[in-house]
Design an enzyme around this catalytic site. Structure first.
Site, PDB file in Angstrom:
ATOM      1  N   LYS A   1       4.526   7.769   3.305  1.00 14.75           N
ATOM      2  CA  LYS A   1       4.290   6.429   3.897  1.00 14.75           C
ATOM      3  C   LYS A   1       5.249   5.693   4.131  1.00 14.75           C
ATOM      4  O   LYS A   1       6.291   5.799   3.317  1.00 14.75           O
ATOM      5  CB  LYS A   1       3.062   6.042   2.763  1.00 14.75           C
ATOM      6  CG  LYS A   1       2.530   4.783   3.153  1.00 14.75           C
ATOM      7  CD  LYS A   1       1.584   4.277   2.002  1.00 14.75           C
ATOM      8  CE  LYS A   1       0.775   3.201   2.156  1.00 14.75           C
ATOM      9  NZ  LYS A   1      -0.193   2.923   1.018  1.00 14.75           N
TER      10      LYS A   1
ATOM     11  N   SER B   1      -5.631   2.774  -2.424  1.00 15.83           N
ATOM     12  CA  SER B   1      -5.156   3.271  -1.180  1.00 15.83           C
ATOM     13  C   SER B   1      -4.779   4.509  -0.623  1.00 15.83           C
ATOM     14  O   SER B   1      -4.543   5.185   0.329  1.00 15.83           O
ATOM     15  CB  SER B   1      -3.901   2.350  -0.542  1.00 15.83           C
ATOM     16  OG  SER B   1      -4.066   1.115  -0.106  1.00 15.83           O
TER      17      SER B   1
ATOM     18  N   SER C   1      -4.710   1.786   2.423  1.00 18.66           N
ATOM     19  CA  SER C   1      -3.737   1.345   3.388  1.00 18.66           C
ATOM     20  C   SER C   1      -3.125   2.573   3.667  1.00 18.66           C
ATOM     21  O   SER C   1      -2.291   2.710   4.938  1.00 18.66           O
ATOM     22  CB  SER C   1      -2.619   0.269   2.710  1.00 18.66           C
ATOM     23  OG  SER C   1      -2.092   0.845   1.714  1.00 18.66           O
TER      24      SER C   1
HETATM   25  N1  GLN Z   1      -7.359  -2.039   0.093  1.00 20.40           N
HETATM   26  C1  GLN Z   1      -6.815  -2.825  -1.203  1.00 20.40           C
HETATM   27  C2  GLN Z   1      -6.237  -3.891  -0.957  1.00 20.40           C
HETATM   28  O1  GLN Z   1      -6.387  -4.308   0.455  1.00 20.40           O
HETATM   29  C3  GLN Z   1      -5.919  -1.571  -1.803  1.00 20.40           C
HETATM   30  C4  GLN Z   1      -4.564  -1.477  -1.327  1.00 20.40           C
HETATM   31  C5  GLN Z   1      -3.668  -0.732  -1.993  1.00 20.40           C
HETATM   32  O2  GLN Z   1      -4.154   0.210  -2.795  1.00 20.40           O
HETATM   33  N2  GLN Z   1      -2.335  -0.489  -1.274  1.00 20.40           N
HETATM   34  O3  GLN Z   1      -5.420  -4.444  -1.715  1.00 20.40           O
END
Ligand code: GLN
Length: 464
Positions: A58, A157, A133
């Site tokens: 990532k 994420s 994400s």
């Molecule tokens: N979807 C969650 C957010 O927008 C989690 C993001 C993540 O785990 N990096 O914060």
């Protein structure tokens, strides 16, 4: 053989370019490394534990001399000066890094629509999101562009995109894996974890990336078990699954609910105990998560000011203009929304009412889990309330987007390990994921149970 595998993956990446899973592909270098590894094997030299494992990373994890964009215009041309600890460990065990994957800007999002470099498409239905994400990492694994992918999980994420793309995703205990070289979003929540097509690959890779790191003061010195060699030793006696009543309410898609009940029946028929439990404070987890992570993010992201890192606006009139115009020009909307929210939450007049209270609620949520794990070994739930939604469906409504993390954020609030296990498909043939949580540092148990389900439930149900 290794070279051929890398070539096949590179071809898949090229053929499926329109999915936009990768931001950068290291074609020549990975073939070169594959050749070197084959030579090593040929010469009878000893090789590392991950010799020839092809890993996608990532793009919020640092690789020396490679771009580290975090999916943001503000770091579009930024190159990392060093390797993250996880990268050092992977390279030391002879893994091959094939490229950097797409993500929501600074890992803020649940659909990958917040990337400054274009949306990522779900391979099961290209009109749908892959989740976020770590959407690029999940698609890279699901579409067979690599063996394993590194992701980061601050509130879901890894697990949520793994669920949307039908693959396995593990968020370790906070501190299990060093965060050194992971670009910070919300430091007390962030974890590096893994996505793969089977449980064994998760176990093998977790073995390598885990452990204490001098460079991360929050990393743990708990012993790292040999996850892959004990994955088949699931203790079958006296294992209890907790089913939280709060997790099975109206917002849950019926296909998912039915699948989870099917799994529960399967577990019962294998002599596992099922116990209804309650997590009384879990209803505050989304609100709590967004108060605390935005506060941390607003502080962490203050370093992007046009001076120290990355992009800078041209010809500002003053130092203040340099800061404000740079941030206005190069941050995306979601990142700005969170910086504003977080700044508000931390501001003098509201700190006690929001930030401090949210910290107390975080402790109450953690206590709920501590109580629960006195009675049960696993907590079972869906990973997501719906299967993959359509591109654009939730972009105008941040609240409904935030609700896609309803089952995942609590593991990060408490610091617990959790895994997504693919368990079937809905009526639109979209993947369904279930989540298992376990007590602190019980990744071994999670992987053992994941392996058991993969080989006993999934083998007949998923037709693989
Ligand atoms: N979807 C969650 C957010 O927008 C989690 C993001 C993540 O785990 N990096 O914060």
């Amino acid at each position: 053989m290794i070279v051929e595998k890398v070539e096949n993956y590179l071809k898949r990446i090229q053929d499926k370019k329109h999915l936009n899973a990768f931001l950068e592909v290291f074609s020549e270098e990975s073939i070169q490394r594959a050749n070197q590894l084959e030579k090593k094997i040929h010469n009878g030299e000893s090789v590392g534990k991950l010799c020839g494992t092809v890993v996608a990373v990532k793009d919020n994890i640092a690789i020396k001399d490679k771009k580290l964009t975090c999916g943001s215009k503000i770091l579009e041309n930024f190159t990392s000066l060093y390797n993250a600890t996880v990268i050092e460990k992977l390279l030391a065990e002879d893994a091959i890094i094939i490229g950097k994957t797409n993500l929501d800007e600074f890992a803020m999002g649940s659909s990958n629509e917040n990337s400054a470099f274009g949306i990522v498409k779900n391979p099961y239905d290209e009109k749908r999101v892959p989740g976020g994400s770590s959407g690029g990492s999940a698609v890279a694994v699901a579409s067979e562009m690599c063996d394993v992918a590194l992701g980061s999980d601050t509130g879901g994420s890894i697990r949520q995109p793994a669920a949307f793309c039908g693959v396995y995703g593990l968020k370790p205990t906070y501190g299990r894996v060093s965060r050194f070289g992971l670009v910070a979003f919300a430091s007390s929540f962030d974890c590096i974890g893994l996505i793969a097509r089977d449980s064994i690959s998760l176990a093998k890779t977790l073995n390598v990336i885990s452990g204490y790191d001098l460079k991360d003061s929050t990393s743990s010195n708990q012993k790292v078990p040999e996850y892959d060699s004990i994955i088949q030793n699931l203790p079958k006696d006296n294992i209890t699954f907790g089913v939280p009543v709060e997790f099975f309410n109206d917002g849950l898609q019926s296909d998912i609910k039915n699948k989870i009940f099917e799994i529960i029946e399967f577990l019962k028929s294998n002599s596992f105990q099922i116990l209804e439990i309650s997590l009384p404070h879990i209803k505050y987890s989304i609100a709590d998560y967004y108060l605390l992570t935005t506060a941390e993010a607003s502080s962490n992201l203050s370093r992007y000011d046009g001076v120290k890192y990355g992009s800078r606006i041209e010809l500002p009139q003053s130092i203040k203009d340099l800061y404000t115009q740079t941030r206005d020009e190069y941050f995306g909307n979601e990142v700005k929304r969170r910086i504003m929210l977080g700044t508000f939450v931390l501001s003098a007049g509201y700190y006690d009412a929001y930030y401090l209270k949210a910290q107390k609620v975080r402790r109450l949520i953690q206590n709920d889990f501590i109580d629960a794990f006195n009675k049960v070994d696993f907590i079972i739930s869906p990973t997501t309330p719906t299967t993959a939604f359509k591109i654009g469906e939730k972009t105008d409504n941040p609240l409904s987007m935030y609700l896609s993390d309803i089952y995942t954020t609590s593991a990060n609030l408490a610091g617990l390990p959790a895994i997504n296990i693919p368990i079937g498909f809905d009526s639109n043939k979209l993947p369904i994921g279930m989540q298992l949580m376990a007590n602190f540092f019980k990744e071994d148990l999670l992987l053992q149970m994941s392996y058991f389900i993969e080989n006993n439930f999934n083998k007949n149900k998923l037709g693989n």
